[in-house]
Design a protein around this motif. Structure first.
Motif, PDB file in Angstrom:
ATOM      1  N   HIS A 298      27.658   6.149  -2.854  1.00 18.20           N
ATOM      2  CA  HIS A 298      28.129   7.289  -3.677  1.00 18.20           C
ATOM      3  C   HIS A 298      29.324   6.948  -4.444  1.00 18.20           C
ATOM      4  O   HIS A 298      30.376   6.238  -3.825  1.00 18.20           O
ATOM      5  CB  HIS A 298      28.488   8.631  -3.055  1.00 18.20           C
ATOM      6  CG  HIS A 298      28.862   9.628  -3.767  1.00 18.20           C
ATOM      7  ND1 HIS A 298      28.334  10.655  -4.558  1.00 18.20           N
ATOM      8  CD2 HIS A 298      30.281  10.199  -3.986  1.00 18.20           C
ATOM      9  CE1 HIS A 298      28.725  11.516  -5.285  1.00 18.20           C
ATOM     10  NE2 HIS A 298      30.100  11.004  -4.762  1.00 18.20           N
ATOM     11  N   ARG A 299      29.753   7.375  -5.795  1.00 15.98           N
ATOM     12  CA  ARG A 299      30.901   7.098  -6.424  1.00 15.98           C
ATOM     13  C   ARG A 299      31.303   8.236  -7.336  1.00 15.98           C
ATOM     14  O   ARG A 299      30.304   8.465  -8.101  1.00 15.98           O
ATOM     15  CB  ARG A 299      31.124   5.934  -7.186  1.00 15.98           C
ATOM     16  CG  ARG A 299      32.051   5.643  -8.232  1.00 15.98           C
ATOM     17  CD  ARG A 299      31.860   4.353  -8.860  1.00 15.98           C
ATOM     18  NE  ARG A 299      33.273   4.171  -9.748  1.00 15.98           N
ATOM     19  CZ  ARG A 299      33.949   3.067  -9.653  1.00 15.98           C
ATOM     20  NH1 ARG A 299      33.593   1.951  -9.073  1.00 15.98           N
ATOM     21  NH2 ARG A 299      35.100   3.068 -10.625  1.00 15.98           N
ATOM     22  N   THR A 300      32.494   8.864  -7.196  1.00 15.63           N
ATOM     23  CA  THR A 300      32.797   9.848  -8.332  1.00 15.63           C
ATOM     24  C   THR A 300      34.078   9.274  -8.869  1.00 15.63           C
ATOM     25  O   THR A 300      35.134   9.122  -7.762  1.00 15.63           O
ATOM     26  CB  THR A 300      33.108  11.210  -7.093  1.00 15.63           C
ATOM     27  OG1 THR A 300      31.876  11.708  -6.651  1.00 15.63           O
ATOM     28  CG2 THR A 300      33.705  12.146  -8.230  1.00 15.63           C
ATOM     29  N   ASP A 301      34.278   9.244 -10.008  1.00 18.60           N
ATOM     30  CA  ASP A 301      35.324   8.916 -10.966  1.00 18.60           C
ATOM     31  C   ASP A 301      35.815  10.226 -11.342  1.00 18.60           C
ATOM     32  O   ASP A 301      35.470  11.183 -12.173  1.00 18.60           O
ATOM     33  CB  ASP A 301      34.900   8.293 -12.120  1.00 18.60           C
ATOM     34  CG  ASP A 301      34.403   6.877 -11.846  1.00 18.60           C
ATOM     35  OD1 ASP A 301      35.209   6.231 -11.080  1.00 18.60           O
ATOM     36  OD2 ASP A 301      33.202   6.372 -12.344  1.00 18.60           O
ATOM     37  N   ILE A 302      37.156  10.486 -10.565  1.00 17.49           N
ATOM     38  CA  ILE A 302      37.690  11.979 -10.704  1.00 17.49           C
ATOM     39  C   ILE A 302      38.620  11.743 -12.066  1.00 17.49           C
ATOM     40  O   ILE A 302      38.429  12.843 -12.864  1.00 17.49           O
ATOM     41  CB  ILE A 302      38.739  12.016  -9.570  1.00 17.49           C
ATOM     42  CG1 ILE A 302      38.069  12.122  -8.340  1.00 17.49           C
ATOM     43  CG2 ILE A 302      39.596  13.443  -9.985  1.00 17.49           C
ATOM     44  CD1 ILE A 302      39.122  12.264  -6.880  1.00 17.49           C
TER      45      ILE A 302
END
Length: 731
Positions: A298-302
């Protein structure tokens, strides 16, 4: 990996756009805009008139209508001001981003993005086709009746395609077709009642891959793609291997933009030949027949500076990946489990990292957690003094494979560095000073509350000389337009003093723990020959020849017991032609009087017919793990274009340390216009030192290389391409 399996945003049509100059223009904004939108409708044509009674614009000749991202061209068009409805006739093409729809007479509403295209055609690169009736419901949905779809661009005679009674397209999501006839060369070869095609992701609607190997016996690997919505898609798997039994699982990909992207992968095998785990792990029971793997990424770019990455890998046993996912095993034998938050700006960086062992059979250094702050190297108040800092705290747990025992220690580290760059004449001087202060909760003997200090400094000096020779020649076909010789000598000195705690009393968990008293001098000299030549239609500076030499000398290191020359390294790059590259690098260990590593590569692509790659790499066992042996590996890959339709190629991987060919492959490639067919034979040694032979067959769509029908396995080692890294000038 290709981003999309079948990326269709809309069904569009032929490239018959007429680009003629326009002589008249009318803008709805002159008469008022629709109250529900601020988008303007602009009409340009050879002749434009406005009908006040009907409140519509009439355009004749080379009509162009623009509304937002939509653009419609036609011979004749009528557009109503209030409703933004349009009727267009004659060579009508509607452009919606990359998509096109075409019809001879079209009704379209620019405000609702809906329309009707009787006897229409579409083109959504790389898809082509036509339909008896096309209705665009909204910007996300299109209905087609009696439709034909293909990726073959042969116009009226495509090599293959599907004729469907009804097709519904949900843009960026999926395509649903009913009552489908699959056609090849105009002949119906199969009928399929219902077909759902994900329009994103990498999974085919249905993949069946039969084959045979000495390890699996006869096998068939099946995969069925699915799409839940435009954010979630994946595939379910069912595999049968005669020697190993039944297996299956599922892949799930999700993409919610700024909220995160990722995948889940699960796979379970009822293995008839599970290895004997007790041989490697006396404390555990034998590996059971039911083996599995689970993976979550999983990856989230804030924001542009901050992201969160999570990866979890659970394996039933240490042999699972090699048994069932050999290519994954070659890429990463021991997949990690971690969660990391990073924020990196121009001025500072911040990290929170948690690494946890998920598999009992792995040696793992856990970090529960690691927190680090970096102040990047920056000038202090226009003083020409630069300062950088790194502060971290880590809770280490050194886990041993097949054991519940571990070494745990908490470490606080404070690192500071001050530098003052100076340029005198043509010389660049960079003197610097640094300090490191550490706290350990205990040392390797169990003594608690250990503090350590280290201080050091050094200086780097470099300069550059160059001379341009006005030489223009093509002797031996080498295109030279002036030659620039660059000489870059450098010297670096670093010294560390006052390390108050010997390194051999600490747990050695990373490079910080290895800090020791020492002095080291590095001498370097780099030579370059550059010229200018045409590359991809433009004159560019390229490196003809690069020679980089370095040697370092160490003294006053207590652990080494004296002073000595350490390593001498040489790196050579030679590119006399755009199609030729030679590369060589070696590192000589002076103390041991032998090579640490050596790498040689030659890549040739002359006449666009012949490709040749030879690579030899050597690495000494002292640079590898405790259980790894030295490697002297030769790889050879070649391909020859016989004509426009056929290519022949081969691949060899030979390990000199074992005096054996680890892998060989012979392949043929046939260009089928919109498909590529590659087939041949591959032979390699598996982990059990048994030679395995497989015939492979691989049919790929040119438009979507990840969409393929194949049997058998190709080579398991990637082929290096140095040329991609050294394609131009490096300064």
């Amino acid at each position: 990996m290709a981003k999309n399996l079948f990326k269709i945003v809309s069904f569009i049509c032929a490239l018959l756009m007429c680009a003629h100059p326009s002589f008249a223009q009318f803008n709805f904004s002159d008469r008022g805009t629709n109250k529900d939108t601020n988008e303007k409708v602009e009409v340009t044509a050879d002749q434009v008139e406005y009908d006040n009674n009907a409140k519509k614009i009439i355009g004749r000749g080379n009509v162009v209508i623009v509304h937002g991202k939509d653009r419609l061209i036609a011979d004749y068009a009528e557009v109503y001001n209030d409703t933004k409805e349009a009727m267009a006739e004659g060579h009508v093409i509607l452009f919606q981003g990359e998509n096109q729809l075409r019809g001879d007479k079209v009704f379209y509403n620019f405000e609702s993005n809906s329309g009707h295209f009787p006897d229409g055609a579409y083109k959504a690169n790389p898809f082509y086709g036509n339909a008896q009736d096309i209705k665009q419901i909204n910007q996300d949905k299109v209905h087609l009746q009696n439709a034909f779809l293909t990726t073959c661009d042969l116009g009226f005679r495509p090599h293959y395609g599907a004729q469907a009674k009804k097709v519904i397209i949900y843009f960026d999501d999926k395509l649903i077709a009913t009552n489908c006839k699959i056609k090849i060369l105009g002949k119906t070869v199969m009928w399929w009642p219902y077909m759902l095609v994900p329009l994103h992701g990498k999974h085919m609607p249905l993949s069946v891959r039969p084959g045979y190997s000495s390890d699996w016996g006869a096998y068939v690997l099946t995969k069925k793609g699915f799409s839940i919505n435009k954010n979630i898609n994946g595939a379910v798997r069912y595999d049968y291997r005669y020697e190993r039994g039944h297996a299956g699982g599922a892949d799930l990909n999700y993409n919610y933009g700024q909220f995160g992207t990722g995948l889940f992968r699960a796979y379970v095998a009822h293995d008839l030949q599970a290895p004997d785990k007790s041989l490697a792990d006396p404390e555990s029971a034998d590996i059971t027949d039911d083996r599995y793997r689970f993976r979550w990424q999983h990856r989230t770019d804030i924001d542009e500076y901050t992201n969160v990455i999570v990866e979890y890998n659970k394996l039933h046993d240490e042999y699972f990946l090699n048994d069932f996912f050999e290519n994954e095993y070659k890429a990463e034998a021991d997949p990690e489990t971690f969660a990391i938050l990073t924020r990196n700006t121009e001025r500072y960086g911040f990290l929170v990292n948690v690494e946890k062992r998920a598999n009992h059979f792995l040696n793992t250094i856990e970090k529960l957690p690691e927190v680090r702050f970096n102040w990047n190297n920056q000038e202090v108040f226009n003083t020409n003094i630069y300062y950088e800092n790194e502060t971290s705290v880590v809770n280490f747990h050194n886990k041993r494979a097949h054991s519940a025992l571990d070494d745990d220690v908490v470490r606080l580290d404070f690192y500071n560095k001050i530098s003052y760059p100076v340029k005198l004449f043509r010389y660049n001087f960079l003197p610097y000073f640094y300090s490191r202060h550490d706290y350990y909760s205990k040392n390797s003997s169990g003594k608690e509350n250990i503090t350590r200090g280290a201080y050091g400094g050094g200086i780097d000096v470099n300069t550059r000389y160059f001379k341009v020779y006005d030489v223009t020649t093509d002797v031996l076909g080498i295109d030279i337009n002036q030659i620039r010789h660059i000489l870059e000598p450098s010297i670096g000195y670093i010294s560390t003093r006052e390390v108050t705690v010997p390194r051999n009393t600490l747990f050695q968990l990373d490079e910080i723990d290895a800090e020791d008293d020492f002095d080291e001098v590095t001498f370097g000299i780099r030579n370059k020959l550059q010229t200018k030549r045409e590359v991809d239609g433009q004159m560019k500076r390229v490196d003809l020849f690069v020679l980089d030499n370095k040697i370092n000398y160490e003294f006053n290191r207590e652990a080494a017991g004296g002073s000595s020359w350490l390593n001498f390294s040489t790196e050579v790059e030679l590119r006399p032609y755009n199609w030729m590259m030679l590369y060589h690098k070696n590192v000589w260990d002076i103390r041991r009087d032998q090579f640490d590593s050596s790498d040689f590569a030659i890549e040739l692509t002359p006449l666009e017919k012949w490709k040749f790659l030879l690579n030899h790499g050597f690495i000494d066992d002292k640079l590898l793990g405790d259980n790894d042996e030295a490697s002297s590996l030769l790889t050879f890959d070649t391909e020859y274009k016989i004509n426009d339709l056929w290519k022949v190629g081969g691949y060899v991987r030979y390990e000199f340390d074992d005096s054996r060919a680890e892998e060989m492959e012979l392949r043929l490639l046939r260009d089928l216009h919109c498909w590529l067919l590659e087939f041949g034979v591959n032979q390699r040694n598996n982990e059990g030192d048994e030679r395995e032979t497989e015939f492979f067959f691989d049919l790929k769509m040119k438009a979507f290389p990840d969409i393929e029908a194949k049997t058998g396995n190709r080579s398991t080692y990637s082929r290096g391409r140095y040329g991609a890294l050294i394609s131009g000038s490096s300064g």
